[in-house]
Design a protein around this motif. Sequence first.
Motif, PDB file in Angstrom:
ATOM      1  N   UNK A   1       0.831  -1.196   0.000  1.00  0.00           N
ATOM      2  CA  UNK A   1       0.000   0.000   0.000  1.00  0.00           C
ATOM      3  C   UNK A   1       0.859   1.236   0.000  1.00  0.00           C
ATOM      4  N   UNK A   2       0.171   2.301  -0.395  1.00  0.00           N
ATOM      5  CA  UNK A   2       0.848   3.603  -0.442  1.00  0.00           C
ATOM      6  C   UNK A   2       0.030   4.548   0.398  1.00  0.00           C
ATOM      7  N   UNK A   3       0.723   5.189   1.359  1.00  0.00           N
ATOM      8  CA  UNK A   3      -0.011   6.120   2.220  1.00  0.00           C
ATOM      9  C   UNK A   3      -0.349   7.395   1.474  1.00  0.00           C
ATOM     10  N   UNK A   4       0.525   7.801   0.587  1.00  0.00           N
ATOM     11  CA  UNK A   4       0.273   9.020  -0.200  1.00  0.00           C
ATOM     12  C   UNK A   4       0.863   8.784  -1.571  1.00  0.00           C
ATOM     13  N   UNK A   5       0.458   9.599  -2.503  1.00  0.00           N
ATOM     14  CA  UNK A   5       0.886   9.405  -3.894  1.00  0.00           C
ATOM     15  C   UNK A   5       2.394   9.459  -4.023  1.00  0.00           C
ATOM     16  N   UNK A   6       3.013  10.261  -3.184  1.00  0.00           N
ATOM     17  CA  UNK A   6       4.460  10.425  -3.334  1.00  0.00           C
ATOM     18  C   UNK A   6       5.254   9.510  -2.418  1.00  0.00           C
ATOM     19  N   UNK A   7       4.557   8.783  -1.583  1.00  0.00           N
ATOM     20  CA  UNK A   7       5.321   7.966  -0.626  1.00  0.00           C
ATOM     21  C   UNK A   7       5.682   6.621  -1.238  1.00  0.00           C
ATOM     22  N   UNK A   8       6.588   5.939  -0.552  1.00  0.00           N
ATOM     23  CA  UNK A   8       6.996   4.619  -1.020  1.00  0.00           C
ATOM     24  C   UNK A   8       5.909   3.581  -0.721  1.00  0.00           C
ATOM     25  N   UNK A   9       5.875   2.599  -1.559  1.00  0.00           N
ATOM     26  CA  UNK A   9       5.032   1.447  -1.263  1.00  0.00           C
ATOM     27  C   UNK A   9       5.635   0.672  -0.081  1.00  0.00           C
ATOM     28  N   UNK A  10       4.790   0.254   0.841  1.00  0.00           N
ATOM     29  CA  UNK A  10       5.252  -0.574   1.950  1.00  0.00           C
ATOM     30  C   UNK A  10       4.272  -1.735   2.138  1.00  0.00           C
ATOM     31  N   UNK A  11       4.665  -2.665   3.024  1.00  0.00           N
ATOM     32  CA  UNK A  11       3.815  -3.824   3.301  1.00  0.00           C
ATOM     33  C   UNK A  11       2.936  -3.522   4.493  1.00  0.00           C
ATOM     34  N   UNK A  12       1.674  -3.859   4.377  1.00  0.00           N
ATOM     35  CA  UNK A  12       0.711  -3.655   5.448  1.00  0.00           C
ATOM     36  C   UNK A  12       0.106  -5.003   5.831  1.00  0.00           C
ATOM     37  N   UNK A  13      -0.410  -4.988   7.056  1.00  0.00           N
ATOM     38  CA  UNK A  13      -1.087  -6.195   7.563  1.00  0.00           C
ATOM     39  C   UNK A  13      -2.417  -5.782   8.162  1.00  0.00           C
ATOM     40  N   UNK A  14      -3.416  -6.606   7.970  1.00  0.00           N
ATOM     41  CA  UNK A  14      -4.677  -6.345   8.647  1.00  0.00           C
ATOM     42  C   UNK A  14      -5.277  -7.661   9.100  1.00  0.00           C
ATOM     43  N   UNK A  15      -6.022  -7.548  10.208  1.00  0.00           N
ATOM     44  CA  UNK A  15      -6.774  -8.714  10.681  1.00  0.00           C
ATOM     45  C   UNK A  15      -8.088  -8.751   9.924  1.00  0.00           C
ATOM     46  N   UNK A  16      -8.407  -9.874   9.368  1.00  0.00           N
ATOM     47  CA  UNK A  16      -9.650  -9.960   8.603  1.00  0.00           C
ATOM     48  C   UNK A  16     -10.862  -9.700   9.476  1.00  0.00           C
TER      49      UNK A  16
END
Lengths: 649, 377, 487
Positions: free
Chosen positions: C99-114
Amino acid sequence: MKRWWFSVALILAGTAGAALWLKSGWTDHMRRMSGQKDLAKVTCFNCHFVSTARLPWAKPRPHHDAPAGLAVSPDGKKIYIALDDRDEVAEADTASRKVLRRAKVAGRPFGLALDAVGENLFVTCRDGDRLAVLDTQTMSETASVPVGMEPVAVAFCRTAAGNRLVVANSMSDDISVLSVSPLQELGRPSAGRDPFAVAITPDGTRAFIANRLVSLATGQSIPASEITEIDPMTSRTVRHESLESAHQSEGICAVPSRSWMLAPLVKVRNLVPITQVANGWVMSSGLAVTDINNGDVIQMPLDEANNYFADPAGIVVDPAGRRAFVASGGGDVVTVVDLERLAGWLEKADRATKREAIYDMSLSPEYVTARIPTERNPKQLALSPDGGTLFVAERLADSILMVDAKRLVAQGRIVLGDGGLNDPIRRGERVFTKAGYTFQNQFSCRSCHPDGHVDGLSYDFDTSGIGDNLLDNRSLMGVAGTEPFKWNGKNPTLEVQCGPRFARVLMRTDPIPQKELLDLTTYIKSLPPHRVATRSADGTLTPSQERGKAIFFATRTPDGKEIPYERRCSTCHRPPLYSVRLSFDVGTGGLFDTPHLLGIATTAPYLHDGRAQTLEELWTTYNTNDMHGVSSYMNKIQLNDLIEFLKTL
Amino acid sequence: MKTKLNSLTLAAGLALCLLLIAPGVRAAATGTDGLPFPLIDRFENFQMKDGMPTHKAHCVLRASDGKLWVGTYNGVLVREDGKFRRIGVEDGLSHKMVLCMVEDKRTGDMWIGTMRGLNRYSAGRITSYLQTDSGLPNNVIYGVDILGDTLWVATAAGLGALNLKTGEWTIYDQSNTVMHEPWVYSVAAAKDRIFVGVWGGGILEYELANKIFKEHRDPDRDFHFELVHDAGPINDITSWVAWEDGILWQATYFGMARYDGSRWRTWEEKKSPLVSNFVNFIEPHGRVAWVGTDRGISVTDGDTWVNYRTNEKGEGIVEIARPGRPVETRTMSTKLPNDFVLGIWVDDQEAWFATSDGLSHAYFAAPPKSHGVANAK
Amino acid sequence: MKADRIAQIRCFAVVLLLLVGAGCDRPVPSGSLVLTKAPASVAMHPATDVLDARYPVGSRVVLREAPFDARHERILSGELVAAGSPVVSYNGQRVFFVGKAAAASDWQIYETLLAGWGPRVLTSMPGGAMSPTLLPNGNLVFISPVPKVNAAKASQRPSALFVQSTGGQPRQLTFGSGPVLDSTVLSDGRILFVAMQSSSSGSTPECALYTINNDGTEITAFSEQKNPVPLMEQPRQISDGRVAFVVSEAGPSAPDGLAEFVRMARPCQDGSLLLSYVKPHVLSVQPAGDNNLLVCAEGQAGNSTLPAVFRISSSATTLGSPLLADSKWGFQEAVEVSAHPPPMGRLSTLDFTKHTGKILCLDANFTRDVSDKDPPAPAATRVRVTAEISPGIAQALGEVPVQADGSFLVEVPADTPLGFEVIGQDGRILRRQPTLVWVRPGENRSCIGCHEPPNRAPHNHRPLAVNAPVPCLSLETAKLAKAKFKQ
């Protein structure tokens, strides 16, 4: 008052002094008797209070309905099943899949064969060293004849000189050829090591015997087992076909309409440092295709590039010669080989390609068309005479799987027992034989320890270096109570031996889960020492064995000179386990844990790296400085006597 | 009158016929030339120039499948379809110098004794036994024989017995038998016993049932002279023993002897037609001994002798000595490649000789058309 | 007073209920789908990296429960401006995605509990992180940095695989000279990844599949296609012992994606079309229960050109009707939510007290580069080991002798791209391998030959090299070496 204090002080001083004296005396005793400078690992129990009666293998254990050999009646209506753990042979109805009768057959019935009309069932009795004959009408034993040691397989054939039986004697490494009428042994040709399966050519003129183990070889020589070919009419040997770097053939079968004998095998790479398991680095399964006419053997792979089907066992071929079925005892499948496609490939391949075929792990899809899943540990196979039904002995599930051999669909099971899952020993055996604990299912514990014993090879385990750790494979039979483990004695228990380190250096997977690990070690501890060949039934020793025993326990040489304590056989190899379970330097390059000697006769080769092919070489070749016991005074007769005694342990 | 004359004539005619026919009948019954054994007609020799790998051939035998096996200084030769095939150390033989062989007719295995170890040749697979890796007493194997399930091995350090079913070795030497010394040169299996030729110790007889060793020693205990005839082994330096059909034969370097279980007979060259006292080898065929010496071959049933040797002119000659008749000498068109004969194999049709300079195939002279009675081996 | 008290109690109870309700796990039905969906109309931004090209602004990761209509949808990617590449944990309870927090930010890995709260970021890699996948012990494997659109440019730091334990620091796993583009974990525990290398002809870079163990050891070519493609993505192990992937000639998200597969039993045969009946463009293929596949493909659902989700059996001959299609959203990836057996784990053999590893080659003369029809090749006498000291620059570390049986053994720097040159007696280079491989600290690595035929098991013999002292080559010894060349 003063006197009272003085007495107390005196008593305390006396007690302290006695304790100090006892401790130093005790320490001296342990140091002297154990030969160890560091006493951290030495306890009284290394030498004292050891009793084999208390060991797990000496205690009664549950028995199970594990199927061994199979034989289908000529009309296909009955199947006979050897139940070696029960000393029984069962007769089942193939239509109803019910067991009809059970007959008691003493001595661990294992291999079965019917005569041409199905009236007589021939049964090899593995512990009884005999062949029994059962009348199939009455299911009673009608005759018995002694054969070689630990007969495991039998085949019936018709020859120009009359009917014959060919028996593979796994422990005496020979073959008994018998006439049927009268039932008597005609000849005893030699086989390879641990002959395990017999097949007869369709015309009855040749018998082929598959052997499980490699012939004796030193640690670094390229091992080879063999397929033995004999003439069942004359009992003369025709050929010994060498299978280079291959072993563990537990089945063999003729291919009707082709001049082939097929035997499953394990292609082993014990000399290559085990830096990985991928790409068949330790071993892989295959098929030996032997040309009956000239004895040429081509080894073909059965495994896949990224998946293995370990511990191939029984094999059958359908009557049309179109398909072969091979049981994978560790992979819980039956592999189906299309023999026409195999023949087509062989026809097109040149000699170099055929020679290299066994190394090509991506080749088998050319001719392997299916893998039929089974329950635990499929071993022996049988086909109905019309080829319509495949019977699979699911040894550790106590059942016989019946498969429609044409559609390759399971039809049902003949249930013999409950599977024994309440028995931790049985559960442990299932762990022992399961290849799923290793990377890509390449091998199981059993792959290197058939029946819990040895495969006669040395393997180079990965350490910090490469190629500096060639180690003789040791038997697991009788190891209970002999900790520590590993040649360097660094593993204090079997649970550590089979635990994470083993997973790291050999299995290349996660460790066996704790519950299964405990079952596994329970099973290993239940394995009794390998059967002794040379002791008489009442336990008395021959004169040679008695003399050898005297040599083993000698404290002086025949000329009266004292043998230093640390150089006496019985110091390090103290009964009843014949090991004090400490490490010593016997002049072979380091300190090594003292192996126990129970069943030692059948665990060749010897020493930590397998450099000694035979027991004799321990002293004739590898003990020139008497570091492995004082033996330089012995003449050949004395050495023979010592070895004859060792063979009784 | 006429009747009497006719009867007389008839009788005389019959007698004449018998006289004419009888020798032939006798010849047919016993061999050529009225001999009780075949006469060699010619020799066909194989030497290095004919492809042999070495000069010296030490032993020869024909296996039950018809193949001829020759033990040489440089490996084993197997002759089949008229060609020799060599088996050497490169094939797994423990040493190139092959001294003795015996076939286990039950399985077809060939046991081969060499200067360094014993070998079991089984359909192409060689398993070697050395004194360092087995119960073999010593690596120098002079003689081998099989009786039942036991292989007997004569070595330079005792007699070994290998139980072929259990794999157990037993060693007999001077420490546990009456053996004079452990240098055992030969072993021969009889029906229920074995005979062992001991170098310097005469002959040992071992009864299997009682497990008893008995010594047969030269009664005059003199190595050089035979002072007492027909009373025991001719000499204690036994170079070979052989047994067949109830007769034990002893070879020594000072003559030869024969023992039928109760009576001994001895021969030496000066007092008998024996071609030489230096007897290397004896191969019995029935009750006829084929004797290999340093100066040719003698063949005898104890009474009739036929010698084959080379004379001073280098010609091959045959000397026939019948009892009560002068020796008849004939020149042969062929001869042995060398008179030093180390090994012999004989059957009804032919003989083979292993000599110091090659192998020789002896063809027998054809007997008369009436049937011979030579014993089959 | 009393009323106030009652009101307080009510208020407190409501808050408590809300809190409890918020904290309770709401189980997600097995068989639900986690999807990446991208809006049909989106403002075009120049794609600087491969994820920008694949997931435009507005892409989101959502959960849909049966019957999979929009009413049963929940956004999992929260407020992230773009998201994709969902991976469901083996227990079926968590989702990992980029995911990307903002258009200019780097892509990073996110986790969520279903069944729980919204996403939390797991990585903070400079240059971004992508392609999350999971090891059986719960460790996260990902690629970083996110490759630029022209990923083959050697001057960029090549993207590599990393592993990160929960709460731990990322550790690099791959050290090859070419960028890693995508990865997955096979059932046998190995990490299967796509890496790009320059072709042997030096023209179009090629993608190929490789494997490593979960600690970066045993780098091995998994399959080599005779007709290589410039882009390979989404490798996934599917049923019947196959590995599927999407290939494209034109690059990421180009309308020419085709699904192919290789068999695990013989991965080095050319890839076969997985869905021969499907026109391009396939965006993803994921395994699903009952030997099914979830296929996201464009232009297959009626008149719509937007990618739709299809659920088919692995033996199907048509795509059939889409499971999910939308006129406003394209579905790029679909992953089934279910608990399933994790891959086999593996205990690492690494020794981080060491800075080297060892390589044993059983026979440097055993190669696929020479056929039987060629004249016999000269035997190798030496092997020169090279190392990539900076992108595109390789340096010789030194030479080691080849034994009479062709074997050699050498100790080399760990975590360094290494190459080999096999040298004949006359000094000629017989074969060369670019800096594609590495060893990890304390790793003992073996190979059968030098560019040997694939999927070969070794002959059983004792290599002579193990009896000789092991030469140790390092960057220090390289200073003495005279060869310095541009790769």
